[in-house]
Write a protein that holds these residues in place. Sequence first.
Motif, PDB file in Angstrom:
ATOM      1  N   TRP A 169       0.842  -1.197   0.000  1.00  0.00           N
ATOM      2  CA  TRP A 169       0.000   0.000   0.000  1.00  0.00           C
ATOM      3  C   TRP A 169       0.859   1.222   0.000  1.00  0.00           C
ATOM      4  CZ3 TRP A 169      -4.251  -0.922  -1.962  1.00  0.00           C
ATOM      5  CH2 TRP A 169      -4.903  -2.157  -1.729  1.00  0.00           C
TER       6      TRP A 169
ATOM      7  N   GLU B 220      -4.793  -3.128   3.731  1.00  0.00           N
ATOM      8  CA  GLU B 220      -5.727  -3.965   2.980  1.00  0.00           C
ATOM      9  C   GLU B 220      -7.140  -3.867   3.551  1.00  0.00           C
ATOM     10  OE1 GLU B 220      -6.409  -6.245  -0.082  1.00  0.00           O
ATOM     11  OE2 GLU B 220      -4.305  -6.365   0.499  1.00  0.00           O
TER      12      GLU B 220
ATOM     13  N   ARG C  47     -10.385   2.111  -5.008  1.00  0.00           N
ATOM     14  CA  ARG C  47      -9.669   1.100  -4.232  1.00  0.00           C
ATOM     15  C   ARG C  47      -8.202   1.493  -4.033  1.00  0.00           C
ATOM     16  NH1 ARG C  47      -9.644  -2.805  -0.456  1.00  0.00           N
ATOM     17  NH2 ARG C  47      -8.066  -4.350  -0.881  1.00  0.00           N
ATOM     18  N   ASP C  48      -7.599   2.095  -5.057  1.00  0.00           N
ATOM     19  CA  ASP C  48      -6.195   2.525  -4.933  1.00  0.00           C
ATOM     20  C   ASP C  48      -6.163   3.882  -4.253  1.00  0.00           C
ATOM     21  OD1 ASP C  48      -5.273   0.273  -6.258  1.00  0.00           O
ATOM     22  OD2 ASP C  48      -5.676   1.224  -8.200  1.00  0.00           O
TER      23      ASP C  48
ATOM     24  N   THR D 256      -5.090   7.045  -2.329  1.00  0.00           N
ATOM     25  CA  THR D 256      -3.953   7.885  -1.937  1.00  0.00           C
ATOM     26  C   THR D 256      -4.504   9.235  -1.499  1.00  0.00           C
ATOM     27  OG1 THR D 256      -3.712   8.811  -4.146  1.00  0.00           O
ATOM     28  CG2 THR D 256      -2.402   6.854  -3.658  1.00  0.00           C
TER      29      THR D 256
END
Lengths: 288, 400
Positions: B26, B33, B337-338, B340
């Motif tokens: 991550w 997760e 989902r990703d 940042t």
Amino acid sequence: MFLQQIASGLALGCVYALIALGFVLIYKATEVVNFAQGEFMMLGAFVALSLMTGAKLPFFLTIFLAVMIMGVFGMVLERMVMRRLVGEPIFALVMFTIGLSIFLRSIAGMVWSTDTFKFPTVFGKSFTQIGSVTISSMDILVVSITAALVIILYLFFKFTDIGIAMEATSQNQFASFLMGISVERVFNLIWAISAMVAAVAGILLAPILFIHKDMGFIGLKAFPAAVLGGFGSIPGAIVGGLIIGLSENLAGVFLPAWVKDVFAYIILIAVLMVRPEGIFGIQEKKRV
Amino acid sequence: MEIKRYPFYWVMVMALVSVFAVTSAWAEVGVTETEIKIGGIVDLSGPIAFMGKGVSDGAAAYFRMINDQGGIHGRKVVYLVEDDSYSPPKSVAAAKKLIERDKVFCIFMVLGSAQSLAMYPTLERAGVPLIQPATQNSRMAFPPKKYLFHADPNYITQAKIGIDYALKELKMKDPKVAVIYQDDEPGQDYLKGVREACNHYRLQLVAEAPYKRGSVDFSSQVAKMKNAGANLVMMWTLIREPAGMFKEAVKLLWRPVWITATPSTANVVLKLAGDDAFYGKGFFGTAILAYAWEMNPAAVEFMKAWAKYNKRPWGFYNWYGWGSAKIMVEGVRRAGRDLTREGLIKAFETFTDYETGVFGSITWRKDKRYGTQECVIQAPIKSPAGNAWVQIGDFRAPSF
């Protein structure tokens, strides 16, 4: 307009005076400035609120019990903590009372939550019209109870044995000890009386200040009243309170808006420059 | 010497391996997760602890509901709340703790404008977004700051909406406006809004009456406003002050229209003021939150979830915290989902008329960091169960 502001100012002044009275009592006998006086008031109000709404006791019984409970609280506090500090520098005692005020605020927040409460009063909200001046029954009550308390305390210090013993202790602890006065008992009683006066103030002022954990901050306004009157004088506390209440209200109307909140301190500084011992204060002469 | 060096290199290798293992999995701090760590900073022990507790409890209830529904893209929200006792230096320390020790993904709902502004440089340096500070101060979004997203309509806007309402809905002819406000930053904002509105509509601003925080006596301020002939009082007050002002007005037999800003639109204000609140020619509030009742689906969801997670009755501040958390979650959801921090900022910039059912419709852009300018007008009603604020009319933005 002018008279109305004077009437409102007198009522506000009595509010300050009532709290200032608590400061003065403890200082008079023990030379300690109790910065937790406002919090004593808050505690008294919360205890009364719990008795009234929790235990559902009648109004006058509530007041009586709350005042008694606070009296016991004052005694226990003196016996458990303050007595151990006798003979320590005054600075340590004052710091203790500041710590105590923070402690009591936090405790009140935990026990009674951080919300604001309204005290269910039995005195109806009515107004009396005298000429062009309107006065609420609440204000009349505050003024008369303050006056009654002052007279009672004045007579107590002037004519009862224990009152005179307190007066003596405040003047010279060691000498009164040698004269057979139980200084410890005097201290114990004065803390009780002061906490009881605070409880009366808390209940009486609840309709004006409302009950919340920070209601003791009003003590910051009452403190200059006590200093102004001469910090050990009971009539002084009243006169000081009245002067600050009156001048604040009149300044609020007739001077620029920002002046209202600093006016109390301007007067305080002015009076202290002319009479450093306060209006009713007696210049203490200590021989070293 | 050989023997001594050997463990040291070993530790170095282990450290490097573990750093790569974590970062490759991550890329963002505070996101794993299964979890997203979100930090909040509110007053839990100071002068406005009731607000801090209220808003953070409300937000916690929303996060809990989301977690029970499976979280956001499979990740559960971990909401860490720090207490700053409403002191800006403590807020900065709390922000540093959350960022450096707890390693949160972002900061959410800091209570207070001074607190938010004090910590902002720290957040900007660390690249940590601050989402929905709980304040209505105009400096939050003006000028726009990259890492700060603010939803609430500020007090300048609220004052304009209040005067709009008096003219257009109450149809006051020739109102003489007075303003009573707490003499600090939010109060000054409100004063500014009232002045702008009076200029715009060419109204007379007959009296400006400030009071200091914690004042208990308003006799001189009220007398001043009455003597100036005011019939519309715009007020920026908190919880206890309106009661004191109304009491004085009753005493002076004065019946103006009172319009207050959002902090006083809590039911406890009415409880403290009692019947005095109904003495004037009307008491209205510009509320930033929609009225929570059965006709509002968002409110129904809130009340259901609140009853499930809390035994106490809910209040205004819980509702606010709930709405703020809803905005926070929507942003994280849009970021995908990703997740940042930069991605979160881009996601919030896509908000276009987003409806929470709690606040007005929210739009954020690259150069626009205030979410909404809309308020609802509320008025108190008498009820045997305790007087309460109710919404009259829909969300409305200022007309100029």
